[in-house]
Design a protein around this motif. Sequence first.
Motif, PDB file in Angstrom:
ATOM      1  N   THR A 131       2.056  49.707 -37.176  1.00  0.00           N
ATOM      2  CA  THR A 131       3.278  50.506 -37.068  1.00  0.00           C
ATOM      3  C   THR A 131       4.160  50.029 -35.916  1.00  0.00           C
ATOM      4  O   THR A 131       5.375  49.870 -36.078  1.00  0.00           O
ATOM      5  CB  THR A 131       2.923  51.990 -36.904  1.00  0.00           C
ATOM      6  OG1 THR A 131       2.284  52.445 -38.109  1.00  0.00           O
ATOM      7  CG2 THR A 131       4.158  52.830 -36.653  1.00  0.00           C
ATOM      8  N   ALA A 132       3.556  49.780 -34.755  1.00  0.00           N
ATOM      9  CA  ALA A 132       4.347  49.339 -33.600  1.00  0.00           C
ATOM     10  C   ALA A 132       5.004  47.989 -33.853  1.00  0.00           C
ATOM     11  O   ALA A 132       6.164  47.769 -33.483  1.00  0.00           O
ATOM     12  CB  ALA A 132       3.457  49.263 -32.366  1.00  0.00           C
ATOM     13  N   ALA A 189       7.871  48.347 -36.328  1.00  0.00           N
ATOM     14  CA  ALA A 189       9.011  48.935 -35.619  1.00  0.00           C
ATOM     15  C   ALA A 189       9.723  47.880 -34.779  1.00  0.00           C
ATOM     16  O   ALA A 189      10.960  47.804 -34.760  1.00  0.00           O
ATOM     17  CB  ALA A 189       8.532  50.081 -34.732  1.00  0.00           C
ATOM     18  N   TYR A 201       5.782  56.430 -35.914  1.00  0.00           N
ATOM     19  CA  TYR A 201       6.662  56.094 -34.794  1.00  0.00           C
ATOM     20  C   TYR A 201       8.088  56.318 -35.271  1.00  0.00           C
ATOM     21  O   TYR A 201       8.489  55.867 -36.355  1.00  0.00           O
ATOM     22  CB  TYR A 201       6.466  54.632 -34.389  1.00  0.00           C
ATOM     23  CG  TYR A 201       7.198  54.241 -33.128  1.00  0.00           C
ATOM     24  CD1 TYR A 201       6.676  54.538 -31.875  1.00  0.00           C
ATOM     25  CD2 TYR A 201       8.413  53.566 -33.188  1.00  0.00           C
ATOM     26  CE1 TYR A 201       7.339  54.179 -30.710  1.00  0.00           C
ATOM     27  CE2 TYR A 201       9.093  53.199 -32.032  1.00  0.00           C
ATOM     28  CZ  TYR A 201       8.548  53.503 -30.799  1.00  0.00           C
ATOM     29  OH  TYR A 201       9.215  53.146 -29.644  1.00  0.00           O
ATOM     30  N   LYS A 202       8.888  57.033 -34.473  1.00  0.00           N
ATOM     31  CA  LYS A 202      10.250  57.353 -34.894  1.00  0.00           C
ATOM     32  C   LYS A 202      11.230  57.109 -33.757  1.00  0.00           C
ATOM     33  O   LYS A 202      10.892  57.189 -32.575  1.00  0.00           O
ATOM     34  CB  LYS A 202      10.353  58.794 -35.374  1.00  0.00           C
ATOM     35  CG  LYS A 202      10.123  59.839 -34.283  1.00  0.00           C
ATOM     36  CD  LYS A 202      10.308  61.258 -34.821  1.00  0.00           C
ATOM     37  CE  LYS A 202      10.100  62.304 -33.727  1.00  0.00           C
ATOM     38  NZ  LYS A 202      10.332  63.674 -34.203  1.00  0.00           N
ATOM     39  N   PRO A 235      -0.585  50.628 -29.672  1.00  0.00           N
ATOM     40  CA  PRO A 235       0.811  50.503 -29.235  1.00  0.00           C
ATOM     41  C   PRO A 235       1.302  49.073 -29.067  1.00  0.00           C
ATOM     42  O   PRO A 235       2.520  48.845 -29.054  1.00  0.00           O
ATOM     43  CB  PRO A 235       0.831  51.233 -27.897  1.00  0.00           C
ATOM     44  CG  PRO A 235      -0.578  51.172 -27.403  1.00  0.00           C
ATOM     45  CD  PRO A 235      -1.430  51.251 -28.634  1.00  0.00           C
ATOM     46  N   ASN A 258      -1.571  60.501 -33.427  1.00  0.00           N
ATOM     47  CA  ASN A 258      -0.245  60.345 -34.031  1.00  0.00           C
ATOM     48  C   ASN A 258      -0.158  58.987 -34.727  1.00  0.00           C
ATOM     49  O   ASN A 258      -0.366  57.951 -34.099  1.00  0.00           O
ATOM     50  CB  ASN A 258       0.844  60.463 -32.971  1.00  0.00           C
ATOM     51  CG  ASN A 258       1.055  61.880 -32.503  1.00  0.00           C
ATOM     52  OD1 ASN A 258       0.949  62.828 -33.288  1.00  0.00           O
ATOM     53  ND2 ASN A 258       1.341  62.061 -31.228  1.00  0.00           N
ATOM     54  N   SER A 275      13.119  50.602 -31.001  1.00  0.00           N
ATOM     55  CA  SER A 275      12.440  50.707 -29.712  1.00  0.00           C
ATOM     56  C   SER A 275      12.839  52.016 -29.043  1.00  0.00           C
ATOM     57  O   SER A 275      13.703  52.754 -29.535  1.00  0.00           O
ATOM     58  CB  SER A 275      12.790  49.517 -28.815  1.00  0.00           C
ATOM     59  OG  SER A 275      14.189  49.461 -28.589  1.00  0.00           O
ATOM     60  N   GLU A 301       9.292  57.408 -30.217  1.00  0.00           N
ATOM     61  CA  GLU A 301       8.125  58.200 -29.857  1.00  0.00           C
ATOM     62  C   GLU A 301       7.169  58.287 -31.046  1.00  0.00           C
ATOM     63  O   GLU A 301       7.580  58.180 -32.207  1.00  0.00           O
ATOM     64  CB  GLU A 301       8.547  59.609 -29.433  1.00  0.00           C
ATOM     65  CG  GLU A 301       9.270  60.400 -30.510  1.00  0.00           C
ATOM     66  CD  GLU A 301       9.676  61.781 -30.029  1.00  0.00           C
ATOM     67  OE1 GLU A 301       8.984  62.330 -29.154  1.00  0.00           O
ATOM     68  OE2 GLU A 301      10.685  62.302 -30.547  1.00  0.00           O
ATOM     69  N   TRP A 302       5.895  58.493 -30.734  1.00  0.00           N
ATOM     70  CA  TRP A 302       4.881  58.655 -31.768  1.00  0.00           C
ATOM     71  C   TRP A 302       4.888  60.099 -32.254  1.00  0.00           C
ATOM     72  O   TRP A 302       5.170  61.027 -31.504  1.00  0.00           O
ATOM     73  CB  TRP A 302       3.507  58.275 -31.223  1.00  0.00           C
ATOM     74  CG  TRP A 302       3.399  56.805 -30.968  1.00  0.00           C
ATOM     75  CD1 TRP A 302       3.749  56.146 -29.831  1.00  0.00           C
ATOM     76  CD2 TRP A 302       2.944  55.817 -31.885  1.00  0.00           C
ATOM     77  NE1 TRP A 302       3.538  54.791 -29.975  1.00  0.00           N
ATOM     78  CE2 TRP A 302       3.037  54.558 -31.235  1.00  0.00           C
ATOM     79  CE3 TRP A 302       2.458  55.845 -33.185  1.00  0.00           C
ATOM     80  CZ2 TRP A 302       2.677  53.366 -31.845  1.00  0.00           C
ATOM     81  CZ3 TRP A 302       2.093  54.667 -33.808  1.00  0.00           C
ATOM     82  CH2 TRP A 302       2.197  53.441 -33.138  1.00  0.00           C
TER      83      TRP A 302
END
Length: 253
Positions: A113-114, A117, A138-139, A108, A135, A123, A126-127
């Motif tokens: 991915t984090a 993002a 991230y969306k 995280p 998971n 920001s 959620e995963w």
Amino acid sequence: MSVPLAEISAHFDALLRISEIGDWPQAQNGLQLENASAQVTRLGASVDANPTTIARAVERGIDLLIVHHGLFWSGAQPLRGRIFGLWHTAITHGLAVYSSHLPLDVHPGLGNTALLAQALGLSDGEWFLPVKGVNVGYKGRLDLSRAELAERLSAAVGGRVQVCPGGSERCGVVGIITGGAGTEVRDVARCGVDTFITGEGAHWTFGLAEELGVNLLYGGHYATETFGVKALAAHASERFGLPWEFIDHPSGL
């Protein structure tokens, strides 16, 4: 100064939850190659462990190389030819190799991915989408046009973005999975994502994105996975007081 290799490796194992997060067998997450001195004086980071990155790490005096795709990613191979040369170079020059695949993708704070993002301004999301028991996506919502998002992604990865404009011109729920997750577009769409960002995918995913009404943006497998190894090396540099550098060897894919 030098730091025991075992101390750094144990810290990475705990930080990345190596023993808890599943992965493909060839990932072999963790310390893949020790060095004879069992000490580290200089850190390196690279997306892949291959003959070029190993040779460049040795040239730069690096004794611990942090990678995302490790020494066993292509499977077990006879130690001859260029494969023998890779291992011989690393071992004779005291280069240790630490690899983290899915555990680094999904971290995280330091994960690919984090951090992508974050670079895109996504920001409070959620995963989603479990793979190997964790998971990986991230969306969240981004109030941007498809063109604006493509420009922002291009700036974040430092290169060209391939856009499959299958959905609305205005983005809604944007989902991110770094690397080669284009084949997951159907499952991603089922999770309520209308604009999907990943690294690469097969030719047929273009048509599938149109069928599903999803925007699909490819930022490059390599380019979307430079974030994590850099962040992990920088973290280790600060914690252990060691210099580090990134060895850039892009595949163009």
